[in-house]
Write an enzyme that holds these catalytic residues in place. Structure first.
Site, mmCIF file in Angstrom:
data_model
loop_
_atom_site.group_PDB
_atom_site.id
_atom_site.type_symbol
_atom_site.label_atom_id
_atom_site.label_comp_id
_atom_site.label_asym_id
_atom_site.label_seq_id
_atom_site.Cartn_x
_atom_site.Cartn_y
_atom_site.Cartn_z
ATOM 1 N N CYS A 1 0.959 -1.337 0.028
ATOM 2 C CA CYS A 1 -0.041 -0.071 0.026
ATOM 3 C C CYS A 1 0.766 1.356 -0.160
ATOM 4 O O CYS A 1 0.350 2.276 -0.489
ATOM 5 C CB CYS A 1 -1.022 0.076 1.111
ATOM 6 S SG CYS A 1 -0.288 -0.284 2.738
ATOM 7 N N HIS B 1 -1.568 0.203 7.374
ATOM 8 C CA HIS B 1 -2.422 0.583 6.099
ATOM 9 C C HIS B 1 -1.975 2.041 5.606
ATOM 10 O O HIS B 1 -1.458 2.862 6.718
ATOM 11 C CB HIS B 1 -3.742 0.406 6.094
ATOM 12 C CG HIS B 1 -4.471 0.510 4.811
ATOM 13 N ND1 HIS B 1 -4.099 -0.042 3.630
ATOM 14 C CD2 HIS B 1 -5.499 1.546 4.412
ATOM 15 C CE1 HIS B 1 -4.945 0.039 2.753
ATOM 16 N NE2 HIS B 1 -5.873 1.098 3.180
ATOM 17 N N ASP C 1 -8.174 5.622 -1.255
ATOM 18 C CA ASP C 1 -7.804 4.085 -0.717
ATOM 19 C C ASP C 1 -8.156 3.101 -1.727
ATOM 20 O O ASP C 1 -9.257 2.776 -2.011
ATOM 21 C CB ASP C 1 -8.528 3.862 0.494
ATOM 22 C CG ASP C 1 -8.146 2.500 1.244
ATOM 23 O OD1 ASP C 1 -7.476 1.846 0.757
ATOM 24 O OD2 ASP C 1 -8.860 2.121 2.310
#
Length: 230
Positions: free
Chosen positions: A32, A88, A106
């Protein structure tokens, strides 16, 4: 990043974003931080963000235990999309117009991408949901122009003790910082509650705009922080 699913229900990974919105951005599962790095660059290049990325903020979410629950995540095996990440990374775009909501990007979410910040907080972070202390989330806010200059990762965190990949890496070369640094991901994802700022003020904003590793805030301070950026 690594995951810990909470049960074995059928996976939920439907895409409800406008067609083509997410697919134009490079995405490798479990990487990520790299996904957000290239997302930020492309938002600037495509004119969606300012050319220098000054309206973009990279946010690392984690805690001391490396266990943070987030909802509406594509990797979840639950109908509500909740999953435990070790960390994250998302991107928030500050909107200059006061009548427009700030946006959350996201690429791992089942929510529309981008989503308004208040909706993302309510649906993904769910501050009203009572969590045990070990699951309390900490947010590291980093100004995107600084992140794009200083971030580096040689992906060592994605190998096991035998040197095998935990998850297949992206096909492109590892990201090297402008100053030649090869790996500093730990500086962004390692967090302690004692380093979280007590109050949000002008000095908090100044620190985010000047410190390459940003500032740590609590989840209750997230929307307040963005309300203070001019």
């Amino acid at each position: 990043m690594a995951t810990a699913n909470l049960d074995s229900s059928p996976p939920v990974s439907s895409e409800i974003s406008p067609p083509g919105t997410v697919s134009v951005f490079p995405h490798t599962p479990c990487y990520c931080e790299e996904n957000v790095y290239f997302l930020s660059k492309k938002l600037c290049e495509d004119g969606i963000a300012t050319s220098d990325g000054s309206d973009l903020f990279v946010i690392f979410i984690s805690n001391e235990q490396k266990q943070i629950p987030l909802w509406h995540q594509k990797a979840s095996h639950r109908a509500d999309g909740v999953i435990l990440w070790d960390y994250h990374v998302i991107c928030v775009q500050k909107r200059k117009e006061s009548n427009l909501p700030h946006l959350v990007w996201d690429l791992d979410s089942n929510l529309p991408c981008p989503s308004p910040l208040d909706k993302y907080v309510a649906e993904t972070i769910r501050p009203s949901f009572q969590l045990f202390s070990q699951f309390q989330r900490i947010f590291r806010i980093v100004h995107a122009p600084l992140f794009l200059r200083y971030f580096a990762s040689d992906r060592r965190h994605m190998k096991d003790s035998a040197g095998n990949w935990v998850s297949p890496p992206p096909s492109y070369e590892a990201i090297v910082a402008e100053d030649g640094t090869l790996h500093n991901l730990n500086e962004y994802m390692d967090m302690s509650s004692i380093d979280v700022v007590k109050t949000i003020g002008a000095d908090t904003v100044d620190s985010v705009l000047s410190k390459k590793s940003g500032v740590l805030i609590s989840e209750s301070q997230l929307e307040e922080f963005f309300s203070m950026i001019s």
